[in-house]
Structures are given as structure tokens and as C-alpha cells.
Design an enzyme around this catalytic site. Sequence first.
Site, PDB file in Angstrom:
ATOM      1  N   ASP A 166       0.868  -1.175   0.000  1.00  0.00           N
ATOM      2  CA  ASP A 166       0.000   0.000   0.000  1.00  0.00           C
ATOM      3  C   ASP A 166       0.907   1.228   0.000  1.00  0.00           C
ATOM      4  OD1 ASP A 166      -1.626   2.139   0.636  1.00  0.00           O
ATOM      5  OD2 ASP A 166      -2.715   1.098   2.225  1.00  0.00           O
ATOM      6  N   ILE A 167       0.785   2.080  -0.997  1.00  0.00           N
ATOM      7  CA  ILE A 167       1.695   3.217  -1.137  1.00  0.00           C
ATOM      8  C   ILE A 167       1.619   4.174   0.049  1.00  0.00           C
ATOM      9  CG2 ILE A 167       0.128   4.742  -2.432  1.00  0.00           C
ATOM     10  CD1 ILE A 167       2.589   5.439  -4.204  1.00  0.00           C
ATOM     11  N   ASN A 206      -6.883  13.553 -10.113  1.00  0.00           N
ATOM     12  CA  ASN A 206      -7.565  14.229 -11.218  1.00  0.00           C
ATOM     13  C   ASN A 206      -7.103  15.687 -11.278  1.00  0.00           C
ATOM     14  OD1 ASN A 206      -8.865  15.484  -9.079  1.00  0.00           O
ATOM     15  ND2 ASN A 206     -10.647  14.141  -9.212  1.00  0.00           N
ATOM     16  N   GLY A 213      -9.816   5.550  -5.413  1.00  0.00           N
ATOM     17  CA  GLY A 213      -8.576   4.812  -5.606  1.00  0.00           C
ATOM     18  C   GLY A 213      -7.411   5.314  -4.774  1.00  0.00           C
ATOM     19  N   VAL A 214      -6.239   5.381  -5.400  1.00  0.00           N
ATOM     20  CA  VAL A 214      -5.034   5.827  -4.715  1.00  0.00           C
ATOM     21  C   VAL A 214      -5.212   7.243  -4.184  1.00  0.00           C
ATOM     22  CG1 VAL A 214      -2.593   6.446  -5.049  1.00  0.00           C
ATOM     23  CG2 VAL A 214      -3.489   4.338  -6.046  1.00  0.00           C
ATOM     24  N   ASP A 215      -5.846   8.095  -4.987  1.00  0.00           N
ATOM     25  CA  ASP A 215      -6.051   9.494  -4.602  1.00  0.00           C
ATOM     26  C   ASP A 215      -6.831   9.594  -3.287  1.00  0.00           C
ATOM     27  OD1 ASP A 215      -5.832  12.207  -4.880  1.00  0.00           O
ATOM     28  OD2 ASP A 215      -7.499  12.411  -6.282  1.00  0.00           O
ATOM     29  N   SER A 228      -2.828   5.743 -13.538  1.00  0.00           N
ATOM     30  CA  SER A 228      -3.971   5.614 -14.461  1.00  0.00           C
ATOM     31  C   SER A 228      -4.461   4.183 -14.654  1.00  0.00           C
ATOM     32  CB  SER A 228      -3.646   6.228 -15.844  1.00  0.00           C
ATOM     33  OG  SER A 228      -3.629   7.632 -15.766  1.00  0.00           O
ATOM     34  N   GLY A 280      -6.206   2.394 -12.568  1.00  0.00           N
ATOM     35  CA  GLY A 280      -7.425   2.099 -11.823  1.00  0.00           C
ATOM     36  C   GLY A 280      -8.663   2.539 -12.582  1.00  0.00           C
ATOM     37  N   TYR A 308      -9.146   5.039 -14.370  1.00  0.00           N
ATOM     38  CA  TYR A 308      -8.883   5.609 -15.685  1.00  0.00           C
ATOM     39  C   TYR A 308      -8.682   4.545 -16.759  1.00  0.00           C
ATOM     40  CZ  TYR A 308      -8.458  10.384 -13.870  1.00  0.00           C
ATOM     41  OH  TYR A 308      -8.706  11.609 -13.311  1.00  0.00           O
TER      42      TYR A 308
END
Length: 349
Positions: A9-10, A23, A31-33, A116, A118, A120
Site C-alpha cells: 500500500d503506497i 484528477n 482509488g489511490v487518490d 492511471s 485504476g 482511468y
Amino acid sequence: MPLNIIRQDITKMHVDAIVNTTNEEMIGYSGVDLAVHKAAGPALDELCAQLPPLGLGTVRVTPAFNLDARYIIHTSGPVWHGGLQGESIILKSCYLESLQSAVEHGCESVAFPLISSGAYGYPKDKVLKFAIQVITEFLYDHELTVYLCVYDRSSYEFSRELFDDIREFIREDKKDFSEYSIRSSRPEPCESTFLCDEEICDCGVGAPICASVPAPKKIKSDSVRNKTLKEYLKSMDKPFAYKLFDLIDESGMTDVECYKKANVDKKTFSKIKCNPQTYKPSKQTAVAFAIALQLDLDETQDLLASAGLTLSRSFTFDKIIRYFIQKEIYDIFVINEALFEFDQVLLGC
């Protein structure tokens, strides 16, 4: 090692900077964001709300707040439209701009997600291979440790054909080795036509006598027997570091070219240069140099032996390395992808 592929996990990474794929509004929507915004805390939301929109393929650096990092490098990746609308150009810009920003901010380590891949929709296998290529090219000119974080196995696509070929090689290698072990453990029958004399012959198969052909005695070489321990140690083969330096010179590569191709960092290579007599590498580091130098199997075994190591036929890691060397595939990141897929330690240091 400069480039690491890890399943992590980042938001849990302890690095100087993490890259957040977001975005254009930087609002942390999924997601990650979303995970990064939650882990960083409300202060990140407040700061992002005050910033202007983020252009595609560009980056913006913010503090990491509650994350175990110094910075968050935000980048806006492309939406996948079949690869026909410049997605790869934008994706390359995301990775390169992020890497450059990390260097400019004095970072020594940075962690990336698969940008991108995920919501995207960019194909995960394409992102991974593309990221490895772009990062590798960047690292030839910069000293930086980079982590590619793969959150789970479903986020990672490895060549099924290559995977099956390696798995079959491992299976056949094990079978061949087992048959060899059985054959080599059986004593050869004596060739004499007389009955065995058990006090002389130890063939153990009730075969004909060997008394008429006495077993050769082990005779110590005078050159070894008459040497002192000090003299004997002086006559030993060169240690790993000196053998490595000779191979680098023979290859025509510079030291930098070699350790970069081996996915080894500058600090590790400096240790080798400063302590050539006593430096002892890990197996993955020694093998990494063998791959960088494109050694064949015998040459690789010789280099490993200088460090008291070997490639056996008993371990998955060793078998995978043997597979690639025998196939003459020396792309260290292709090899590391395979090692990653089989849950083995990666090459480099």
C-alpha cells in the site's frame, strides 16, 4: 536497489516522496487518490482546495502531512481510450515530471503507484512495463531509489506464456536433477569376472571382484602438502570484488554503466570499491552483476564461487536465474518481473 517492484500500500511507504495519481481538481475522489488524502489528513484537502487545476501530465508538490514521507507529488494521468489519443505521451510525462520533481526536492527515494491503471482504465500490464522502461532510462542519469507499488496480485499482469515456460523449466529441472541424483548415488559394478572380496571391494552390489584392480589412493599434491597456510592462502583465487573489476574491464563498460545495469545503487558499489578484500555480496547482488555483464552459466558460477555462493538446482530463485541465463535473456527488469511473480527476492541492491 534503484528500482524495486513491491506489493505494498503506497500510503504505508517510508520514503522521501510518494506519487499520488489524481484528477485535475486534486479532490481525492477514489482509488489511490482517496487513500492518500485519507492517510494525509484534512490539511491536505484544505490545501488542495486552494490550488489551481492540475494539467494532464504535469505535477504539483505538497507536504505529506500525516504520511510517513516528506512530500506528495501529485500528477494527473490519462484516461485510456485504446491508446490512440496520446495516452502514452501523457503517462510518460507523469512519470518523468514526478521523478524530476523528486530530484529537485532533494529526495533520495520515491514511491509510485501504477498511474492511471485504476478508474482511468489504462491496462495494468502496459502501465507496469511502460513505467519500468521510463524509470530505468531516468535512473541511468540520476541516483535515486524508486519503488513501484503493486497493491495486490490482481493489479499485476505477468506474461502467462513466460510464466508457464519458467514453471515447466523448474519442473523439468527438478525431474532431471532427481534422476541424476539417483544415478550418481549408485556405485558402478566392478568389471572383473572374479567374485567380490568384501574386505577389498566396497562396491556393495555383489558384483565381480576389484581385488585385481586396486582402488587408486588419494595422493596429496606436493605443491599443496609442502605449503604453509599463509602461502596456500596467497595462492587462492581472487575474491569477488577483484574478479568483478576484471570482468567489468573486459566488458568495456564503465563502473557506472555496470552497476546501473545491475540495478545496484552507488553506495553499494562504493562499498565494493573501498573494501575489495573483505566485501561479501548477497546472492541477488552477485547474480545482478552477472546479468549486467551477460555472463554464461559457467562464468556466473565462477563469479559466485569467488563469494562462496552458487546457483543450485534446489531453489526456485536459482532455477529462475538459470532459466534466463540459458535462454540468454539479460534484461534485469524482465528477470525481476519473473522473480516478483514467483514471490522471490529481486536482483540488485
